[in-house]
Design an enzyme around this catalytic site. Structure first.
Site, mmCIF file in Angstrom:
data_model
loop_
_atom_site.group_PDB
_atom_site.id
_atom_site.type_symbol
_atom_site.label_atom_id
_atom_site.label_comp_id
_atom_site.label_asym_id
_atom_site.label_seq_id
_atom_site.Cartn_x
_atom_site.Cartn_y
_atom_site.Cartn_z
ATOM 1 C CB SER A 60 74.187 6.586 8.330
ATOM 2 O OG SER A 60 74.105 5.390 7.556
ATOM 3 N NE ARG A 83 75.899 -6.739 8.971
ATOM 4 C CZ ARG A 83 76.475 -5.553 9.178
ATOM 5 N NH1 ARG A 83 75.893 -4.454 8.730
ATOM 6 N NH2 ARG A 83 77.616 -5.459 9.823
ATOM 7 C CD GLU A 139 61.428 -11.397 10.811
ATOM 8 O OE1 GLU A 139 61.545 -11.557 12.041
ATOM 9 O OE2 GLU A 139 62.138 -12.014 9.979
ATOM 10 C CE LYS A 148 70.074 -3.431 11.107
ATOM 11 N NZ LYS A 148 71.093 -3.754 12.144
ATOM 12 C CE LYS A 181 69.559 0.900 11.446
ATOM 13 N NZ LYS A 181 70.585 0.444 12.403
#
Length: 325
Positions: A275, A218, A234, A197, A249
């Site tokens: 989005s 983040r 990961e 992500k 993502k």
């Protein structure tokens, strides 16, 4: 004159031939619909940044889930939006919290006809908007957050979830959730790990969708967009910790990571058309710059072609209905 003996165009002469030799196809069972459900709503609330997408009430969520099941979708991914937030995201583990209520509502509505999934993260429930518990200095405390994730996973399982999606990018999150689920007898609840992500600019419209209260960014836990090999590392760790599926993502800007993951790992690979990807298509189409339906189909085919066997997309129901017709 010398004419070519090999004519690839013969396989493009009409729609029937192109359909016959198509290398990749979309199917409703491979599509997952992300849905936002907000505590206290009496009717759906449209999102300005994502035309056609709304925050749902519990009642409209049930109707949407039933429609998704009827269209043969693979699943529905639930995001809960509480009316009250605190520093540790208490609403995430409250049996009467909006996300746990939503899971129970959808399971009651569709049973096992649709895979009921829930985003396992604290960002929607914390007043600071981060995905975990903070230290006194304001940094995200990885290991303290794992304890909250473990409790959240159990709460979602008790509500009836089929699959949880740990999305906070904490080190060890899959192992923590898997251990907690197994310890409470929920061995059959599966894990869709947000394995790679990225800290993406394309999440912008999602902030409105979940009433985000994020302070700062983040980047200390989501991945650097410059890194591909790190994403694979990961995902490898997540699989070793017990992930049943792994996800990349966003999808659009990271199709190379999707392709490398599909070549390397033998678990299903998911990708999330997020989005910002949705909003760009809608905005360009609204201005008459692109053909909306063709752009939607092409964007999803590109994710499928890269190697994703599961696609999360806000277009899931529209595309499923088009495929059926």
């Amino acid at each position: 004159m010398s004419f070519p003996s090999h004519r690839p165009r013969r396989l493009r002469v009409n729609p029937a031939v192109r359909r016959l030799v198509g290398e990749n196809r979309l199917h409703p069972a491979e599509l997952i619909l992300p849905v936002f459900v907000k505590e206290g709503l009496q009717e759906p609330h449209p999102l300005s940044a994502m035309p056609g997408v709304s925050q749902h009430s519990r009642e409209s969520l049930r109707r949407t889930a039933a429609e998704a099941a009827g269209l043969g979708l693979g699943g529905i991914m639930l995001f809960g939006i509480p009316t009250a937030k605190d520093a540790v995201g208490s609403g995430a583990t409250d049996p009467d919290g909006i996300l746990n209520q939503a899971v129970a509502d959808v399971r009651k509505e569709v049973g096992d006809e649709l895979v009921v999934m829930a985003d396992l993260c604290l960002d929607e429930f914390t007043d600071h908007g981060h995905c975990g518990v903070l230290t006194p200095e304001g940094a995200v405390d990885n290991d303290a957050t794992l304890l909250r994730y473990a409790d959240m996973g159990v709460a979602l399982a008790e509500a009836g979830v089929h699959m949880v999606g740990p999305s906070g990018m904490m080190d060890g999150q899959v192992a923590a959730v898997r251990t907690a689920l197994d310890g409470k007898g929920f061995q059959d609840v599966s894990i869709l790990a947000y394995g790679a992500k990225y800290a993406s600019a394309f999440y912008g419209p999602f902030r409105e969708a979940v009433d985000s209260s994020l302070e700062g960014d983040r980047r200390t836990y989501q991945q650097d967009p410059a890194n591909g090999a790190e994403g694979l590392r990961e995902m490898e760790l997540d699989i070793a910790e017990g992930a049943d599926l792994v996800m990349v993502k966003p999808a659009m800007s990271y199709l190379d990571v999707v392709a490398r993951a599909a070549d390397r790992f033998d678990v299903p690979i998911a990708a999330y058309q997020i989005s910002g990807e949705y909003s760009m298509i809608e905005a360009a189409a609204a201005n008459g710059w692109i053909d909306r339906e063709r752009a939607i189909h092409e964007s999803l085919l590109s994710i499928r072609r890269a190697g994703a066997s599961v696609i999360l997309t806000y277009y899931a129901m529209e595309v499923a209905a088009a495929l059926r017709s």
